[in-house]
Design a protein around this motif. Structure first.
Motif, mmCIF file in Angstrom:
data_model
loop_
_atom_site.group_PDB
_atom_site.id
_atom_site.type_symbol
_atom_site.label_atom_id
_atom_site.label_comp_id
_atom_site.label_asym_id
_atom_site.label_seq_id
_atom_site.Cartn_x
_atom_site.Cartn_y
_atom_site.Cartn_z
ATOM 1 N N ILE A 167 -25.373 26.834 3.801
ATOM 2 C CA ILE A 167 -25.068 26.760 2.372
ATOM 3 C C ILE A 167 -24.938 25.311 1.916
ATOM 4 C CG2 ILE A 167 -23.287 27.283 0.646
ATOM 5 C CD1 ILE A 167 -22.868 29.944 2.173
ATOM 6 N N LYS A 168 -24.543 24.407 2.800
ATOM 7 C CA LYS A 168 -24.391 22.989 2.452
ATOM 8 C C LYS A 168 -25.724 22.233 2.396
ATOM 9 C CE LYS A 168 -19.770 22.233 4.363
ATOM 10 N NZ LYS A 168 -19.024 21.496 5.400
ATOM 11 N N LEU A 169 -26.778 22.778 2.988
ATOM 12 C CA LEU A 169 -28.062 22.072 3.062
ATOM 13 C C LEU A 169 -28.561 21.538 1.714
ATOM 14 C CD1 LEU A 169 -30.086 24.166 5.683
ATOM 15 C CD2 LEU A 169 -29.061 21.912 5.993
ATOM 16 N N PRO A 170 -28.498 22.306 0.614
ATOM 17 C CA PRO A 170 -29.018 21.762 -0.647
ATOM 18 C C PRO A 170 -28.150 20.675 -1.274
ATOM 19 C CG PRO A 170 -28.850 24.163 -0.741
ATOM 20 C CD PRO A 170 -28.169 23.726 0.499
ATOM 21 N N PHE A 171 -26.961 20.454 -0.740
ATOM 22 C CA PHE A 171 -26.020 19.569 -1.415
ATOM 23 C C PHE A 171 -25.702 18.287 -0.664
ATOM 24 C CE2 PHE A 171 -25.167 24.019 -2.500
ATOM 25 C CZ PHE A 171 -25.595 23.971 -3.817
ATOM 26 N N THR A 172 -26.230 18.130 0.534
ATOM 27 C CA THR A 172 -25.980 16.906 1.297
ATOM 28 C C THR A 172 -27.122 16.657 2.268
ATOM 29 O OG1 THR A 172 -24.457 15.795 2.808
ATOM 30 C CG2 THR A 172 -24.594 18.175 2.995
ATOM 31 N N ARG A 173 -27.309 15.406 2.613
ATOM 32 C CA ARG A 173 -28.343 15.097 3.596
ATOM 33 C C ARG A 173 -27.786 15.018 5.010
ATOM 34 N NH1 ARG A 173 -30.253 9.030 2.194
ATOM 35 N NH2 ARG A 173 -28.236 8.195 1.627
ATOM 36 N N GLN A 174 -26.471 15.145 5.148
ATOM 37 C CA GLN A 174 -25.873 15.066 6.477
ATOM 38 C C GLN A 174 -25.719 16.429 7.140
ATOM 39 O OE1 GLN A 174 -24.175 13.181 3.952
ATOM 40 N NE2 GLN A 174 -25.002 11.231 4.621
ATOM 41 N N ALA A 175 -25.124 17.385 6.468
ATOM 42 C CA ALA A 175 -24.732 18.658 7.088
ATOM 43 C C ALA A 175 -25.938 19.504 7.466
ATOM 44 C CB ALA A 175 -23.829 19.446 6.145
ATOM 45 N N GLY A 176 -26.138 19.703 8.749
ATOM 46 C CA GLY A 176 -27.124 20.652 9.228
ATOM 47 C C GLY A 176 -28.535 20.160 9.430
ATOM 48 N N TRP A 177 -28.966 19.180 8.702
ATOM 49 C CA TRP A 177 -30.363 18.753 8.770
ATOM 50 C C TRP A 177 -30.733 18.209 10.144
ATOM 51 C CZ3 TRP A 177 -33.662 20.500 5.464
ATOM 52 C CH2 TRP A 177 -33.246 20.811 4.171
ATOM 53 N N LYS A 178 -29.883 17.362 10.704
ATOM 54 C CA LYS A 178 -30.192 16.783 12.025
ATOM 55 C C LYS A 178 -30.155 17.857 13.113
ATOM 56 C CE LYS A 178 -30.972 12.771 10.479
ATOM 57 N NZ LYS A 178 -32.361 12.359 10.309
ATOM 58 N N GLU A 179 -29.254 18.834 12.947
ATOM 59 C CA GLU A 179 -29.201 19.935 13.911
ATOM 60 C C GLU A 179 -30.496 20.750 13.857
ATOM 61 O OE1 GLU A 179 -26.654 23.968 14.842
ATOM 62 O OE2 GLU A 179 -25.764 22.454 13.541
ATOM 63 N N LEU A 180 -30.981 21.024 12.653
ATOM 64 C CA LEU A 180 -32.253 21.747 12.511
ATOM 65 C C LEU A 180 -33.406 20.945 13.102
ATOM 66 C CD1 LEU A 180 -32.041 23.222 8.916
ATOM 67 C CD2 LEU A 180 -32.316 24.509 11.027
ATOM 68 N N GLN A 181 -33.390 19.653 12.846
ATOM 69 C CA GLN A 181 -34.443 18.786 13.360
ATOM 70 C C GLN A 181 -34.390 18.730 14.892
ATOM 71 O OE1 GLN A 181 -34.226 14.778 11.839
ATOM 72 N NE2 GLN A 181 -36.434 14.710 11.550
ATOM 73 N N ARG A 182 -33.182 18.723 15.437
ATOM 74 C CA ARG A 182 -33.015 18.663 16.879
ATOM 75 C C ARG A 182 -33.447 19.980 17.543
ATOM 76 N NH1 ARG A 182 -27.850 18.343 17.064
ATOM 77 N NH2 ARG A 182 -27.457 20.387 17.945
ATOM 78 N N ARG A 183 -33.148 21.102 16.914
ATOM 79 C CA ARG A 183 -33.525 22.405 17.474
ATOM 80 C C ARG A 183 -35.028 22.605 17.508
ATOM 81 N NH1 ARG A 183 -29.495 27.194 15.633
ATOM 82 N NH2 ARG A 183 -27.593 26.268 16.443
ATOM 83 N N LYS A 184 -35.722 22.026 16.572
ATOM 84 C CA LYS A 184 -37.185 22.086 16.459
ATOM 85 C C LYS A 184 -37.744 23.504 16.600
ATOM 86 C CE LYS A 184 -39.201 17.667 17.512
ATOM 87 N NZ LYS A 184 -39.914 17.348 16.351
ATOM 88 N N PRO A 185 -37.366 24.420 15.702
ATOM 89 C CA PRO A 185 -38.015 25.732 15.775
ATOM 90 C C PRO A 185 -39.503 25.549 15.473
ATOM 91 C CG PRO A 185 -36.718 25.528 13.765
ATOM 92 C CD PRO A 185 -36.462 24.305 14.584
ATOM 93 N N SER A 186 -40.334 26.207 16.233
ATOM 94 C CA SER A 186 -41.777 26.036 16.047
ATOM 95 C C SER A 186 -42.194 26.589 14.681
ATOM 96 C CB SER A 186 -42.541 26.749 17.162
ATOM 97 O OG SER A 186 -42.424 28.147 17.006
ATOM 98 N N ILE A 187 -43.352 26.176 14.236
ATOM 99 C CA ILE A 187 -43.872 26.643 12.954
ATOM 100 C C ILE A 187 -44.084 28.157 13.011
ATOM 101 C CG2 ILE A 187 -45.814 26.503 11.340
ATOM 102 C CD1 ILE A 187 -46.034 23.512 12.155
#
Length: 188
Positions: free
Chosen positions: A7-27
């Motif tokens: 829920i925080k993703l649209p409101f900050t560039r810190q919360a969650g984005w790096k975790e998603l990038q690190r997990r690297k779910p395939s396309i």
């Protein structure tokens, strides 16, 4: 990832984005586990609204070919995911200040329409005004999601003006595609 972080993703560039990038779910995982199920939501709920509310929603709404319309809508949503991933990559890498990989571009293409897909839940209420308002709010959240996603996922994203410009271009293309799709749907 917990729901509060999502829920925080649209409101900050810190919360969650790096975790998603690190997990690297395939396309493919993004397409099968996120895009496919979520893109089913609007056609199913539109079919429900069209077949249950009929003309009390909008004049002429009940006489449409909802099976055909919702099938076309679903297929167009899947195609849009593919095109938007490519577009995000092309727009961002077309600037000198920003850079994004294909994987991150498709991650953003999968996440950006989530508010719009979720807003289809309001179709359970037969109110055109409420549905229009829900779509506008979802569009704003989606724009914010793209902006903060670009800030978090792009290499060399220090220039906010360039990030805003890329967001504007991406969202303008998305809204244009959505408008064309709605015109086609409404024509049938």
């Amino acid at each position: 990832m917990n729901p509060v972080t999502v829920i925080k993703l649209p409101f900050t560039r810190q919360a969650g984005w790096k975790e998603l990038q690190r997990r690297k779910p395939s396309i493919a995982v993004l397409a099968w586990c996120l895009v496919l199920p979520m893109s089913l939501l609007p056609p199913v709920l539109l079919y429900y609204a069209g077949t249950h509310y009929g003309n009390e929603f909008v004049a002429g709404f009940g006489e449409r070919e909802w099976r055909f319309i919702t099938t076309i809508l679903f297929l167009a949503e899947l195609l849009t995911f593919c095109v938007m991933g490519w577009l995000i990559h092309a727009v961002v890498n077309g600037t000198r200040e920003l850079s994004i990989g294909y994987h991150d571009a498709y991650l953003l293409a999968a996440l950006a329409p989530l508010p719009l897909w979720s807003s289809a839940i309001v179709l359970l209420i037969p109110s055109l005004l409420l549905n229009a308002l829900a779509v506008l709010v979802a569009l704003g959240i989606s724009c914010s999601l793209v902006y903060h996603g670009l800030q978090a996922l792009c290499a060399r994203s220090d220039n906010d003006v360039t990030t805003m410009s890329a967001t504007y271009t991406i969202m303008a293309a998305g809204v244009l595609a959505w408008g064309l799709l709605m015109a086609i749907v409404w024509a049938y």
